[in-house]
Design a protein around this motif. Sequence first.
Motif, PDB file in Angstrom:
ATOM      1  N   ALA A 151       0.831  -1.197   0.000  1.00 54.10           N
ATOM      2  CA  ALA A 151       0.000   0.000   0.000  1.00 54.10           C
ATOM      3  C   ALA A 151       0.871   1.254   0.000  1.00 54.10           C
ATOM      4  O   ALA A 151       0.496   2.267  -0.554  1.00 54.10           O
ATOM      5  N   GLU A 152       2.035   1.155   0.620  1.00 53.85           N
ATOM      6  CA  GLU A 152       2.915   2.319   0.716  1.00 53.85           C
ATOM      7  C   GLU A 152       4.346   1.887   0.431  1.00 53.85           C
ATOM      8  O   GLU A 152       4.807   0.860   0.923  1.00 53.85           O
ATOM      9  N   VAL A 153       5.038   2.689  -0.346  1.00 57.69           N
ATOM     10  CA  VAL A 153       6.434   2.411  -0.654  1.00 57.69           C
ATOM     11  C   VAL A 153       7.296   2.955   0.475  1.00 57.69           C
ATOM     12  O   VAL A 153       7.128   4.100   0.886  1.00 57.69           O
ATOM     13  N   VAL A 154       8.192   2.134   0.974  1.00 56.63           N
ATOM     14  CA  VAL A 154       9.146   2.567   1.983  1.00 56.63           C
ATOM     15  C   VAL A 154      10.447   2.883   1.263  1.00 56.63           C
ATOM     16  O   VAL A 154      11.056   2.002   0.653  1.00 56.63           O
ATOM     17  N   LEU A 155      10.841   4.143   1.312  1.00 57.62           N
ATOM     18  CA  LEU A 155      12.056   4.555   0.612  1.00 57.62           C
ATOM     19  C   LEU A 155      13.287   4.258   1.464  1.00 57.62           C
ATOM     20  O   LEU A 155      13.950   5.152   1.962  1.00 57.62           O
ATOM     21  N   ASP A 156      13.595   2.984   1.603  1.00 52.12           N
ATOM     22  CA  ASP A 156      14.820   2.590   2.282  1.00 52.12           C
ATOM     23  C   ASP A 156      15.960   2.626   1.272  1.00 52.12           C
ATOM     24  O   ASP A 156      15.769   2.977   0.098  1.00 52.12           O
ATOM     25  N   GLU A 157      17.143   2.250   1.708  1.00 51.39           N
ATOM     26  CA  GLU A 157      18.308   2.317   0.827  1.00 51.39           C
ATOM     27  C   GLU A 157      18.133   1.481  -0.434  1.00 51.39           C
ATOM     28  O   GLU A 157      18.453   1.929  -1.541  1.00 51.39           O
TER      29      GLU A 157
ATOM     30  N   ALA B 155      17.292  10.331   0.761  1.00 53.92           N
ATOM     31  CA  ALA B 155      16.484   9.885   1.903  1.00 53.92           C
ATOM     32  C   ALA B 155      16.081  11.052   2.791  1.00 53.92           C
ATOM     33  O   ALA B 155      14.949  11.093   3.285  1.00 53.92           O
ATOM     34  N   GLN B 156      16.991  12.005   2.971  1.00 53.84           N
ATOM     35  CA  GLN B 156      16.679  13.187   3.792  1.00 53.84           C
ATOM     36  C   GLN B 156      15.489  13.952   3.213  1.00 53.84           C
ATOM     37  O   GLN B 156      14.574  14.334   3.930  1.00 53.84           O
ATOM     38  N   VAL B 157      15.513  14.169   1.912  1.00 60.40           N
ATOM     39  CA  VAL B 157      14.430  14.912   1.268  1.00 60.40           C
ATOM     40  C   VAL B 157      13.145  14.102   1.286  1.00 60.40           C
ATOM     41  O   VAL B 157      12.057  14.649   1.510  1.00 60.40           O
ATOM     42  N   ALA B 158      13.244  12.805   1.109  1.00 57.25           N
ATOM     43  CA  ALA B 158      12.065  11.939   1.127  1.00 57.25           C
ATOM     44  C   ALA B 158      11.363  11.984   2.477  1.00 57.25           C
ATOM     45  O   ALA B 158      10.139  11.932   2.554  1.00 57.25           O
ATOM     46  N   ARG B 159      12.150  12.099   3.545  1.00 62.98           N
ATOM     47  CA  ARG B 159      11.578  12.145   4.903  1.00 62.98           C
ATOM     48  C   ARG B 159      10.922  13.480   5.211  1.00 62.98           C
ATOM     49  O   ARG B 159      10.061  13.560   6.069  1.00 62.98           O
ATOM     50  N   SER B 160      11.354  14.533   4.540  1.00 61.44           N
ATOM     51  CA  SER B 160      10.832  15.877   4.884  1.00 61.44           C
ATOM     52  C   SER B 160       9.554  16.210   4.157  1.00 61.44           C
ATOM     53  O   SER B 160       9.081  15.512   3.322  1.00 61.44           O
TER      54      SER B 160
END
Length: 168
Positions: A132-138, A163-168
Amino acid sequence: MDTEVTLRVDGTTYTLGVDTRTTLLDAMRERLGITSPKKGCDHGQCGACTILLDGWRANSCLALAVAHDGAEIVTAAGLAMDGNLHPMQQAFIEHDAFQCGYCTPGQIVSAVGMLDEVDAGWPSAVTAAGDAEVVLDEAEIRERMSGNLCRCAAYANIVPAIAQVARS
């Protein structure tokens, strides 16, 4: 005989005559003086020429200018707004996510486009079917950015910047 095309690049509209074999990359670099997209392999394999073409990632070395008459193009130079760096550009600086810098414009544009693709729900080879949701891991970031190569191997810093930008 040249064919007239109109391209909107980084907010500026250009009309120019091009040979029907001219790529967007060559039109921008050689005819318009827009040098942010780089010519690396000229075969769509390295990603140095990545642009946002009508909002989606594209290798400008593979796209013919005549096929994109009227297109909206954004390069790394066009991501900054009102004199402020785009968050992805800032993250690349903060994480020292470049060495020689040749691939950096393509990497940044590709990362911005990749995050838009995630927001649109596009799966990748790493995304489990039915998630349902993509987890942007490494692993997910590396897969989605695999079309952008860095000969200096700055990936150890590129992935955390994205990853920093994805989290914000």
